[in-house]
Write an enzyme that holds these catalytic residues in place. Sequence first.
Site, short mmCIF file in Angstrom:
data_model
loop_
_atom_site.label_atom_id
_atom_site.label_comp_id
_atom_site.label_asym_id
_atom_site.label_seq_id
_atom_site.Cartn_x
_atom_site.Cartn_y
_atom_site.Cartn_z
N LYS A 114 14.75 41.90 -12.83
CA LYS A 114 13.39 42.03 -12.28
C LYS A 114 13.01 40.87 -11.37
CE LYS A 114 11.14 45.32 -15.26
NZ LYS A 114 9.99 45.72 -16.05
N LYS A 198 18.69 52.54 -13.54
CA LYS A 198 17.93 53.41 -14.47
C LYS A 198 16.71 53.99 -13.76
CE LYS A 198 14.58 50.45 -16.68
NZ LYS A 198 13.58 50.49 -17.66
N LYS A 201 9.65 53.32 -13.14
CA LYS A 201 8.35 53.55 -12.49
C LYS A 201 8.23 52.76 -11.20
CE LYS A 201 6.06 53.09 -16.89
NZ LYS A 201 6.45 51.73 -17.30
N1 AQP Z 1 15.36 55.33 -17.53
C1 AQP Z 1 15.07 55.25 -18.82
N2 AQP Z 1 15.83 55.91 -19.73
C2 AQP Z 1 15.54 55.85 -21.06
N3 AQP Z 1 14.49 55.15 -21.56
C3 AQP Z 1 13.71 54.49 -20.68
N4 AQP Z 1 12.62 53.71 -20.83
C4 AQP Z 1 12.20 53.27 -19.63
N5 AQP Z 1 13.00 53.74 -18.66
C5 AQP Z 1 13.94 54.50 -19.28
C6 AQP Z 1 12.00 53.42 -22.13
O1 AQP Z 1 10.63 53.75 -22.06
C7 AQP Z 1 9.87 52.84 -22.85
C8 AQP Z 1 8.74 52.30 -22.05
O2 AQP Z 1 9.26 51.50 -21.01
P1 AQP Z 1 8.28 50.59 -20.17
O3 AQP Z 1 7.55 51.42 -19.21
O4 AQP Z 1 7.44 49.78 -21.06
O5 AQP Z 1 9.20 49.54 -19.45
P2 AQP Z 1 10.50 49.70 -18.62
O6 AQP Z 1 11.66 49.91 -19.54
O7 AQP Z 1 10.57 48.49 -17.76
O8 AQP Z 1 10.26 51.03 -17.80
P3 AQP Z 1 10.23 51.24 -16.26
O9 AQP Z 1 9.92 52.65 -15.97
O10 AQP Z 1 11.48 50.70 -15.64
O11 AQP Z 1 8.98 50.40 -15.82
P4 AQP Z 1 8.88 49.31 -14.70
O12 AQP Z 1 9.44 49.94 -13.47
O13 AQP Z 1 7.42 48.99 -14.60
O14 AQP Z 1 9.71 48.14 -15.17
C9 AQP Z 1 10.84 51.76 -23.33
O15 AQP Z 1 11.21 52.03 -24.66
C10 AQP Z 1 12.02 51.91 -22.42
O16 AQP Z 1 13.22 51.53 -23.05
#
Ligand code: AQP
Length: 334
Positions: A114, A198, A201
């Site tokens: 990140k 992965k 968002k």
């Molecule tokens: N691609 C994914 N596959 C499986 N699980 C996922 N999670 C996130 N992306 C995937 C799981 O969703 C939960 C919430 O995640 P989060 O939104 O708190 O944070 P993150 O993992 O950082 O998700 P994003 O979408 O990638 O958000 P941004 O872009 O803001 O960093 C967690 O349990 C995560 O494992």
Amino acid sequence: MIIKKLAFSGVQPTGNLHLGNYLGALKNFVSLQNEMDCIYCVVDLHAITVFQKPSELTNNVLETTASFLATGLKPEKSIIFNQSSVAGHTELAWILNCISRIGWLNRMTQFKDKAGSDKEKASVGLYIYPNLMAADILLYKATHVPVGADQKQHLELSRDIAQKFNKDFNCENFFPLPEPLIPKKVSRIMSLRDGAKKMSKSEESDYSRINLKDSADEIKKKIQKAKSDSEPIPDDSKILKQKPEALNLLTIYSEITKKSLAQITSEMAGKKYSYLKENLAEVLIEEITPVGKEIQKLLKDKSHLKNILENGTEKANIIAEENLKIIREKVGLI
Ligand code: AQP
């Protein structure tokens, strides 16, 4: 000693929730409601480790709450609230900042991803984010944490921190060592544009993900444009493993249809990806669009969503304060 099972997990209000969040986390949250006490948190303090526009953040907190409810979380069964409304998260995070080691944080791969190439410019919050995550979990003495595979390393750190606290303050088993509950098949849903990343968002291209609020047309278009392969679908899993985008589409299809990956690949072997995509779009539209419609409906009554968060905050605060009182005593704080 009998330890009561308790699940805790959080989702960042950083934008539209997507299929990765849904399959990797939310579906698991919902089914756990029938197995143990559950606390689900909109982790707004984690979100601000990367700058968020204030008005967008407020909306995203409510939208994430609506997404929790639309996927099946029930406020009568689970405590649903936003992190910043329970002050104990930040108080315990400070205590844990003093337990956690710099060497442990230096190993966290999500910070490296990140922060990008210029780490000097990343916020201090982003660097110590895993300590706050440990505080989120340990504040409630949670025993189980349903998360996607990307959070596995942070969970291991939470266990290390819990263990060191128990040892430093001579209170064996005070904090239970939280167990990750990671779905086997869909632990990491990948981007529709790049099988090495992965689904996320914050990825710039909206074509990289299926959002829970996407319309049937959008889902269809995104699946049609998804990267796949020019060769027909192989029946050999070794070949499939070398084609991450194709494997991702088949995995999603297998999860939504509740058929095994082996069954799906043998049914589809030799067919073109356009055939898989047509079928995949159809089952995704059936599964996701009702959730999206429910989110839109819930968002029309923001005071109802705020009420749910307020009630959840009250309940969470009681547990947090009870635990914090003992934690302060253990540390020697008056
Ligand atoms: N691609 C994914 N596959 C499986 N699980 C996922 N999670 C996130 N992306 C995937 C799981 O969703 C939960 C919430 O995640 P989060 O939104 O708190 O944070 P993150 O993992 O950082 O998700 P994003 O979408 O990638 O958000 P941004 O872009 O803001 O960093 C967690 O349990 C995560 O494992």
